[in-house]
Design a protein around this motif. Structure first.
Motif, mmCIF file in Angstrom:
data_model
loop_
_atom_site.group_PDB
_atom_site.id
_atom_site.type_symbol
_atom_site.label_atom_id
_atom_site.label_comp_id
_atom_site.label_asym_id
_atom_site.label_seq_id
_atom_site.Cartn_x
_atom_site.Cartn_y
_atom_site.Cartn_z
ATOM 1 N N LEU A 1 -96.846 -1.298 109.871
ATOM 2 C CA LEU A 1 -96.342 -1.842 108.608
ATOM 3 C C LEU A 1 -95.088 -1.138 108.102
ATOM 4 C CD1 LEU A 1 -99.719 -2.411 106.715
ATOM 5 C CD2 LEU A 1 -98.282 -4.136 107.814
ATOM 6 N N MET B 1 -91.651 -2.498 109.099
ATOM 7 C CA MET B 1 -91.241 -3.836 108.686
ATOM 8 C C MET B 1 -90.276 -3.753 107.507
ATOM 9 S SD MET B 1 -95.034 -5.581 108.812
ATOM 10 C CE MET B 1 -94.509 -7.235 108.393
ATOM 11 N N SER C 1 -90.593 -8.934 104.717
ATOM 12 C CA SER C 1 -91.662 -9.229 105.682
ATOM 13 C C SER C 1 -92.960 -8.540 105.295
ATOM 14 C CB SER C 1 -91.251 -8.784 107.080
ATOM 15 O OG SER C 1 -90.148 -9.495 107.530
ATOM 16 N N LEU C 2 -92.850 -7.339 104.797
ATOM 17 C CA LEU C 2 -94.017 -6.575 104.385
ATOM 18 C C LEU C 2 -94.730 -7.257 103.218
ATOM 19 C CD1 LEU C 2 -95.649 -3.994 104.749
ATOM 20 C CD2 LEU C 2 -94.023 -2.849 103.260
ATOM 21 N N GLU D 1 -94.565 -10.396 102.379
ATOM 22 C CA GLU D 1 -95.132 -11.644 102.891
ATOM 23 C C GLU D 1 -96.418 -11.374 103.668
ATOM 24 O OE1 GLU D 1 -93.873 -14.967 106.166
ATOM 25 O OE2 GLU D 1 -92.290 -14.243 104.823
ATOM 26 N N ASP D 2 -96.417 -10.333 104.492
ATOM 27 C CA ASP D 2 -97.596 -9.993 105.279
ATOM 28 C C ASP D 2 -98.777 -9.625 104.386
ATOM 29 O OD1 ASP D 2 -98.765 -9.250 108.005
ATOM 30 O OD2 ASP D 2 -99.032 -7.381 106.861
ATOM 31 N N ASP E 1 -100.011 -12.741 102.501
ATOM 32 C CA ASP E 1 -100.766 -13.624 103.401
ATOM 33 C C ASP E 1 -102.148 -13.043 103.708
ATOM 34 O OD1 ASP E 1 -98.618 -15.373 103.491
ATOM 35 O OD2 ASP E 1 -97.959 -14.744 105.506
ATOM 36 N N TYR E 2 -102.212 -11.739 103.921
ATOM 37 C CA TYR E 2 -103.492 -11.084 104.206
ATOM 38 C C TYR E 2 -104.453 -11.255 103.027
ATOM 39 C CZ TYR E 2 -106.774 -7.486 105.749
ATOM 40 O OH TYR E 2 -107.902 -6.810 106.138
#
Length: 72
Positions: free
Chosen positions: A49, A52, A56-57, A59-60, A63-64
């Motif tokens: 992580l 990133m 992007s982080l 968003e990740d 999403d998680y």
């Protein structure tokens, strides 16, 4: 116990997510801690992580959280 770099990364991420979610850092910490995402995802996968980009982080993590059906 996490390392200093993991702690600094977690604090950075909490502030980034607070801005994204329009919440205070303490609210974000409570969400991530109570759902075990802080320990079982963010710190556990720090090596991946932290490399990133911020966008992007965010968003990740977002999403998680959606995938786990956690309300923020």
């Amino acid at each position: 116990m996490c390392s200093k770099s993991e702690m600094e990364f977690s604090i950075f991420l909490i502030h980034q997510m607070a801005e994204f979610w329009h919440k205070t850092p303490s609210e974000v910490y409570n969400i991530l801690d109570s759902s075990n995402i802080l320990d079982n995802y963010i710190i556990k996968h720090y090596d991946v992580l932290h490399s990133m980009g911020s966008e992007s982080l965010i968003e990740d993590i977002n999403d998680y959280i959606k995938e786990k059906h956690i309300i923020c």
